[in-house]
Design an enzyme around this catalytic site. Structure first.
Site, PDB file in Angstrom:
ATOM      1  N   HIS A  61       0.821  -1.220   0.000  1.00  0.00           N
ATOM      2  CA  HIS A  61       0.000   0.000   0.000  1.00  0.00           C
ATOM      3  C   HIS A  61       0.852   1.265   0.000  1.00  0.00           C
ATOM      4  CE1 HIS A  61       0.443  -0.322   4.513  1.00  0.00           C
ATOM      5  NE2 HIS A  61       0.563   0.991   4.384  1.00  0.00           N
ATOM      6  N   ASP A  91       0.065  -7.807   1.499  1.00  0.00           N
ATOM      7  CA  ASP A  91       0.453  -6.394   1.503  1.00  0.00           C
ATOM      8  C   ASP A  91       1.959  -6.210   1.545  1.00  0.00           C
ATOM      9  OD1 ASP A  91       0.128  -3.650   1.454  1.00  0.00           O
ATOM     10  OD2 ASP A  91      -0.136  -3.464   3.619  1.00  0.00           O
ATOM     11  N   SER A 167       4.891   2.481   7.859  1.00  0.00           N
ATOM     12  CA  SER A 167       4.505   1.309   7.068  1.00  0.00           C
ATOM     13  C   SER A 167       5.649   0.867   6.160  1.00  0.00           C
ATOM     14  CB  SER A 167       3.276   1.625   6.225  1.00  0.00           C
ATOM     15  OG  SER A 167       2.134   1.773   7.016  1.00  0.00           O
TER      16      SER A 167
END
Length: 420
Positions: A61, A91, A167
């Site tokens: 993402h 992911d 992230s």
């Protein structure tokens, strides 16, 4: 490393007056939108160099939809990165930078199964774009599967402060090796509440091996599904405590069937590691490679047994027969294919589903106007079961005045009635 992405977003804008629905109702489109305008959308994240030649792991993402990806090292060197491969279901994304033959520093991966609750860890990332930041904490829990992030993961939970921008960053053990990739936080405010989740290094290792060996990532397929064993089920099965997964469905072409597993068996472990829900079972199988074997611990008829399972890729059977439907019927403009375990795995659907699946919808077509969607399973047309693309083509070729179509979408059956 820090990762910066740029994405060009194109928009069409009306004059402010004609953005008002009241005026647009009366004047329609005669005062059309201005010419398309472009704006740059920036985002940031983190990543980890895992190979000295410039291979980088991050979250999918972080780089999704990006037109330009820039990787910045701690010593302020910048590189343009290309995407090697992505894995939507967990992911993760792999990037590569050209270091002009220079050997880059990298993190080695640790066996994440060696982690224990209470182990000290540090999280490295670029929170809120302030620059590379290190926070510390402990492993709060292991094998978290019901956290709403993915149905294909088993996450490390940590209380090390993780914030937006972290992230894709590294979760590092005290030995200096990578134990996980920080991917999500639980928060009601957007800030860190001390509950963060990381993808274990063993899953990262399997993605690196699968993607860098050339082409699309293909995971092993067990071909079995089931439900967690509750206290009542444990009593009825003469088990001392609730544990494992009660198998209630086995695919005849799957690895489980070939190894001799049966409906009613309880899968207790994979290679000695306990599994207590279907997500944990999928995770354990996903960390292995096609062609390897797995030792499956099973409870059958009051006794423990062990089976050796030869792990295989999901089979492409039946063949897809990808076809765009045409003609005067509701599904015209839909591209459909025969469902197989391989196609279901590729689309993230149930590998036990059979029949016909919608792959694409052509814009402006009958199927598009009637809001059929990618991933819809066409179950029946006018009361006739759809078992193959050939069968579906025959059913929609009929000339009738009223269509009744049943589809399966997100696990629910939908029935549509359409007049000609």
């Amino acid at each position: 490393v820090n990762i910066y992405t740029r994405k060009i977003v194109r928009t069409r804008q009306f004059a402010p007056l004609f953005n008002d629905p009241f005026f647009r109702r009366f004047f329609g489109g005669q005062f059309g939108p201005d010419r398309p305008r472009e704006r740059v959308q920036n985002s940031l994240g983190s990543g980890v160099i895992v190979r000295s030649e410039g291979l980088i792991i991050t979250n999918r993402h972080v780089i999704e939809g990006a037109d330009q990806i820039t990787v910045v090292l701690a010593d302020r060197r910048e590189f343009e990165a290309e995407v090697v491969g992505t894995d939507k279901r967990v992911d993760l994304a792999l990037l590569r930078v050209d270091a002009n033959g220079e050997t880059l520093p990298f993190l080695e991966l640790r066996d994440s199964d060696e982690l224990e609750v209470g182990d000290l860890v540090i999280a490295i990332g670029n929170p809120f774009g302030v620059g590379q930041t290190v926070t510390s904490g402990i492993v709060s829990a292991l094998a978290r599967t019901h956290v709403g992030i993915s149905n294909f993961g088993s996450f490390i939970q940590t209380d090390a402060a993780i914030n937006p921008g972290n992230s894709g960053g590294a979760l590092v053990g005290m030995g200096g090796k990578l134990v996980g990739i920080n991917t999500a936080i639980f928060s009601k405010s957007g800030g860190s509440l001390g509950i963060g989740f990381a993808i274990p290094a063993n899953m990262v290792r399997s993605v690196i091996a699968g993607v860098t060996d050339g082409g699309r990532l293909v995971r092993p397929w067990l071909g079995a599904s089931g439900q967690p064993v509750t206290a009542d089920l444990a009593t009825s099965l003469n088990m001392s405590r609730p544990a494992g997964i009660l198998i209630n469905e086995i695919h005849p072409r799957g690895a489980a069937a070939s190894a001799g597993l049966k409906i009613g068996d309880v899968v207790l472990s994979i290679n000695g590691r306990e599994v207590n829900d279907p997500r944990a079972l999928r995770f354990r199988i996903a960390t292995l490679a096609v062609g390897e074997t797995a030792k499956v611990g099973v409870w059958r008829q009051g006794r423990k047994k062990s089976f050796t399972v030869d792990l295989i890729a999901p089979p492409e059977a039946p063949p897809r027969e990808t076809t765009e439907l045409s003609g005067a019927h509701p599904l015209a403009g839909a591209t459909v294919a025969n469902m197989s375990p391989a196609l279901a795995d590729e689309l993230g659907l149930d590998t036990f589903d059979g029949g016909v699946v919608v792959l694409r919808i052509r814009r402006g077509s009958n199927a598009g106007r009637l809001r059929f969607q990618t991933g819809d399973m066409v179950l029946a047309v006018n009361g006739q079961a759809v078992i193959s693309v050939r069968r579906l083509k025959g059913l929609v070729a009929e000339r009738i005045d009223r269509w009744r179509i049943t589809v399966k979408r997100n696990g629910k059956k939908l029935k549509l009635a359409i007049n000609r």
